[in-house]
Motif scaffolding. Sequence first.
Motif, PDB file in Angstrom:
ATOM      1  N   PHE A 115     -51.990 -20.402  -5.361  1.00  0.00           N
ATOM      2  CA  PHE A 115     -51.162 -19.345  -5.947  1.00  0.00           C
ATOM      3  C   PHE A 115     -49.683 -19.621  -5.680  1.00  0.00           C
ATOM      4  O   PHE A 115     -48.849 -19.504  -6.579  1.00  0.00           O
ATOM      5  CB  PHE A 115     -51.549 -17.972  -5.385  1.00  0.00           C
ATOM      6  N   MET A 116     -49.359 -19.989  -4.453  1.00  0.00           N
ATOM      7  CA  MET A 116     -47.957 -20.248  -4.117  1.00  0.00           C
ATOM      8  C   MET A 116     -47.402 -21.426  -4.924  1.00  0.00           C
ATOM      9  O   MET A 116     -46.279 -21.366  -5.413  1.00  0.00           O
ATOM     10  CB  MET A 116     -47.810 -20.511  -2.611  1.00  0.00           C
ATOM     11  N   LEU A 120     -44.345 -20.927  -7.654  1.00  0.00           N
ATOM     12  CA  LEU A 120     -43.109 -21.661  -7.411  1.00  0.00           C
ATOM     13  C   LEU A 120     -42.885 -22.782  -8.429  1.00  0.00           C
ATOM     14  O   LEU A 120     -41.889 -23.493  -8.357  1.00  0.00           O
ATOM     15  CB  LEU A 120     -43.109 -22.222  -5.986  1.00  0.00           C
ATOM     16  N   GLY A 121     -43.821 -22.930  -9.382  1.00  0.00           N
ATOM     17  CA  GLY A 121     -43.655 -23.917 -10.440  1.00  0.00           C
ATOM     18  C   GLY A 121     -43.989 -25.342 -10.022  1.00  0.00           C
ATOM     19  O   GLY A 121     -43.648 -26.288 -10.727  1.00  0.00           O
ATOM     20  N   ARG A 148     -45.775 -16.960 -18.407  1.00  0.00           N
ATOM     21  CA  ARG A 148     -44.398 -16.698 -18.859  1.00  0.00           C
ATOM     22  C   ARG A 148     -43.739 -15.620 -17.998  1.00  0.00           C
ATOM     23  O   ARG A 148     -42.552 -15.690 -17.697  1.00  0.00           O
ATOM     24  CB  ARG A 148     -44.390 -16.276 -20.330  1.00  0.00           C
ATOM     25  N   VAL A 149     -44.512 -14.623 -17.605  1.00  0.00           N
ATOM     26  CA  VAL A 149     -43.984 -13.550 -16.754  1.00  0.00           C
ATOM     27  C   VAL A 149     -43.501 -14.130 -15.424  1.00  0.00           C
ATOM     28  O   VAL A 149     -42.411 -13.811 -14.950  1.00  0.00           O
ATOM     29  CB  VAL A 149     -45.053 -12.449 -16.520  1.00  0.00           C
ATOM     30  N   PHE A 150     -44.315 -15.006 -14.825  1.00  0.00           N
ATOM     31  CA  PHE A 150     -43.929 -15.617 -13.552  1.00  0.00           C
ATOM     32  C   PHE A 150     -42.717 -16.525 -13.720  1.00  0.00           C
ATOM     33  O   PHE A 150     -41.866 -16.598 -12.844  1.00  0.00           O
ATOM     34  CB  PHE A 150     -45.101 -16.385 -12.932  1.00  0.00           C
ATOM     35  N   ALA A 154     -39.154 -16.250 -11.804  1.00  0.00           N
ATOM     36  CA  ALA A 154     -38.566 -17.359 -11.052  1.00  0.00           C
ATOM     37  C   ALA A 154     -37.098 -17.566 -11.425  1.00  0.00           C
ATOM     38  O   ALA A 154     -36.284 -17.946 -10.582  1.00  0.00           O
ATOM     39  CB  ALA A 154     -39.364 -18.632 -11.302  1.00  0.00           C
ATOM     40  N   LYS A 155     -36.743 -17.310 -12.676  1.00  0.00           N
ATOM     41  CA  LYS A 155     -35.346 -17.441 -13.121  1.00  0.00           C
ATOM     42  C   LYS A 155     -34.483 -16.338 -12.510  1.00  0.00           C
ATOM     43  O   LYS A 155     -33.308 -16.506 -12.294  1.00  0.00           O
ATOM     44  CB  LYS A 155     -35.252 -17.343 -14.649  1.00  0.00           C
TER      45      LYS A 155
END
Length: 156
Positions: A115-116, A120-121, A148-150, A154-155
Amino acid sequence: MWKRIDHQPKIKAGDGPQESQFKELSSARAPAMPHPRELSKSQSFLVFEDISHHFKEVGAQLVKKVNAIFQLDITKDGKIILQWTIDLKNGSGDMYPGSARLPADTVFTIPEPVFMELVLGKMNPQKAFLAGKFKVSGKVLLGQKLERVFKDWAKF
């Protein structure tokens, strides 16, 4: 031609089990959740709290785009340690700890380290799913909207 054979005796009124012989059945058990102090040490718990603050600001926009309810079950050593629901279907959106209050469209069961990396991409969600790193039940394709939400978070 056919002969009836009774292998069980006939039951008469009063022959059944006595009231004291019944076991009390409880509803399905909720997964054992760690103590709140243990949760606050969890990296994923901190991420969820941060994302929930972000949702308070942009939730209404996300509801229009996503229109789904997601439940995320975060696991450690095969046991659920954390459950969060992301409701992007009702009102101005909501994110809260625990299982979904309304039926979830998609349920993700993800080990905490995976998940992490996803959040974090560092890991591609489609490749991770196809590699069996996490499980998805329900409407699998809605997972792309959650990705897309995550990325938007992150942005932020």
